[in-house]
Motif scaffolding. Structure first.
Motif, PDB file in Angstrom:
ATOM      1  N   ALA A  25       0.248  -5.485  -6.057  1.00  0.00           N
ATOM      2  CA  ALA A  25      -1.093  -5.259  -6.869  1.00  0.00           C
ATOM      3  C   ALA A  25      -1.709  -3.899  -6.320  1.00  0.00           C
ATOM      4  O   ALA A  25      -2.012  -3.006  -7.297  1.00  0.00           O
ATOM      5  N   GLU A  26      -1.667  -3.638  -5.366  1.00  0.00           N
ATOM      6  CA  GLU A  26      -2.092  -2.116  -4.312  1.00  0.00           C
ATOM      7  C   GLU A  26      -1.037  -1.436  -5.067  1.00  0.00           C
ATOM      8  O   GLU A  26      -1.611  -0.254  -5.311  1.00  0.00           O
ATOM      9  N   LYS A  27       0.160  -1.371  -4.938  1.00  0.00           N
ATOM     10  CA  LYS A  27       1.163  -0.308  -5.441  1.00  0.00           C
ATOM     11  C   LYS A  27       0.744  -0.147  -6.776  1.00  0.00           C
ATOM     12  O   LYS A  27       0.775   1.132  -7.253  1.00  0.00           O
ATOM     13  N   LYS A  28       0.696  -1.071  -7.692  1.00  0.00           N
ATOM     14  CA  LYS A  28       0.386  -0.694  -9.119  1.00  0.00           C
ATOM     15  C   LYS A  28      -0.861  -0.172  -9.481  1.00  0.00           C
ATOM     16  O   LYS A  28      -1.063   0.918 -10.214  1.00  0.00           O
ATOM     17  N   LYS A  29      -1.990  -0.588  -8.752  1.00  0.00           N
ATOM     18  CA  LYS A  29      -3.340   0.141  -8.820  1.00  0.00           C
ATOM     19  C   LYS A  29      -3.132   1.545  -8.297  1.00  0.00           C
ATOM     20  O   LYS A  29      -3.886   2.543  -8.660  1.00  0.00           O
ATOM     21  N   TYR A  31      -3.950   2.146  -5.377  1.00  0.00           N
ATOM     22  CA  TYR A  31      -5.335   2.364  -4.534  1.00  0.00           C
ATOM     23  C   TYR A  31      -5.750   1.183  -3.668  1.00  0.00           C
ATOM     24  O   TYR A  31      -5.748   0.044  -4.386  1.00  0.00           O
ATOM     25  N   MET A  33      -7.825  -1.572  -2.374  1.00  0.00           N
ATOM     26  CA  MET A  33      -9.141  -2.127  -3.031  1.00  0.00           C
ATOM     27  C   MET A  33      -9.393  -3.614  -1.784  1.00  0.00           C
ATOM     28  O   MET A  33      -8.487  -4.010  -1.186  1.00  0.00           O
ATOM     29  N   HIS A  36      -7.406  -6.651  -2.131  1.00  0.00           N
ATOM     30  CA  HIS A  36      -5.859  -6.557  -1.858  1.00  0.00           C
ATOM     31  C   HIS A  36      -6.116  -6.773  -0.182  1.00  0.00           C
ATOM     32  O   HIS A  36      -5.102  -7.379   0.415  1.00  0.00           O
ATOM     33  N   LYS A  98      -5.361   5.755  -0.971  1.00  0.00           N
ATOM     34  CA  LYS A  98      -4.257   6.183  -2.053  1.00  0.00           C
ATOM     35  C   LYS A  98      -2.785   6.072  -1.536  1.00  0.00           C
ATOM     36  O   LYS A  98      -1.921   6.059  -2.201  1.00  0.00           O
ATOM     37  N   HIS A 101      -0.207   1.949   0.250  1.00  0.00           N
ATOM     38  CA  HIS A 101       0.646   1.323  -0.578  1.00  0.00           C
ATOM     39  C   HIS A 101       1.977   1.604   0.112  1.00  0.00           C
ATOM     40  O   HIS A 101       2.916   0.642  -0.027  1.00  0.00           O
TER      41      HIS A 101
END
Length: 125
Positions: A25-29, A31, A33, A36, A98, A101
């Motif tokens: 999820a972090e990689k897809k975003k 960024y 958060m 995460h 940024k 990930h």
């Protein structure tokens, strides 16, 4: 199969699920958060719990073998990963958020090594 073993397997499966969800999820975003980092902490919590239960079943807490060494390294990396994610969020370091990930994927992959070794150990008795 003992109830302790079932509980350990459930904990390790939750660790895998939480960690995988958090990392990807972090990689897809693209960024880091807050949620995460929370997911990383849950992954670490379940991994530590599952590992502790497995140690109780085995009658000791650490074995100096491939699984024990890689497992210890993975736990330490997971702890460092969750702590570092938390620090980045507290400091509000946008650049680190940024690029974090990249480290997450490495830690996740290294964590899979003892997880898979543990599966093979479990299947071979």
């Amino acid at each position: 199969m003992s109830s302790l073993l079932i509980l350990a397997i459930i904990c390790m499966t939750f660790a895998l699920a939480f960690y995988t969800i958090g990392v990807f999820a972090e990689k897809k975003k693209g960024y880091l958060m807050k949620w995460h980092a929370i997911i990383f902490w849950f992954g670490f919590l379940f991994d530590t719990t599952g590992t502790s239960i497995m140690g109780k079943i085995a009658g000791h807490s650490f074995s100096f073998n491939l699984h024990g060494i890689t497992g210890l390294i993975a736990l330490l990396l997971m702890a460092f990963h969750a702590i570092w994610a938390t620090v980045i969020l507290i400091k509000k370091d946008d650049h680190a958020k940024k690029v974090f990930h990249k480290f997450s994927i490495v830690v996740w992959f290294l964590w899979l090594i003892p997880y898979i070794i543990g599966i093979f150990i479990g299947m071979n008795g």
